[in-house]
Motif scaffolding. Sequence first.
Motif: not given
Length: 234
Positions: A199-208
Amino acid sequence: MKKFQLSDIELYYTLPEFITKDKITLADDEFKHCCKVMRNVIGDVIYITDGEGNIYKSEIEKIKKNSLSGKILETISYKNGLKNIFFCIPKLKSPDRLKYALEKCVELGITNFILFESKRTIGRIKNIERFNRILISAMKQSLHAFLPVVCTASLKSIITNSGIKILFDQGSENQFSFNNNSAEKYYFLFGPEGGFEDGEIGTIDSSNKFFLSNHRLRSETAVIKCASLLTRGF
């Protein structure tokens, strides 16, 4: 801009407000090290940085009880090609391991650091000034001209900052590569010893999300390896 290669010198640091057009002042601990430890005297040539990209070749003219003043003979100026890069490093259980990572990053040319806490962070930072002193010492030792900046923040505040977030994740299929756009801010996120919660890093796009090695790296090793890859051209 003239290009210089400095070596075999002792570099000192002074605040920018202690510098005028052709005069420079060194005070307090830096003065003591220069005159009491290194035994510099009137007429000696020393090198001083303002932490803003300049190194001043100076000749000592006056020595007082707690300061010295000198004449600026030459100014050597540099550009910081990584000023838009922020290394977001978890607070590690071992202060010595964190200190080592910060020192090596400064030696390689990284100048912006954010020490963060997350749900699984093990370490705690009680004295940020200690790390400021460590960074200044590393800057001088490695003959860099930009004063490193370190602060603390929560992981949530980093995620919500404007700028591109780059996360290093052993489970990613993307091998790390990077092209720096100086108009952008980049926040490089390194995982804590306990790992991130989803839940802490869910907003980071997988391409990054990238991996740095086929093997699992300690947090401080990942930080140093990334710094080495980023600074190859500097």
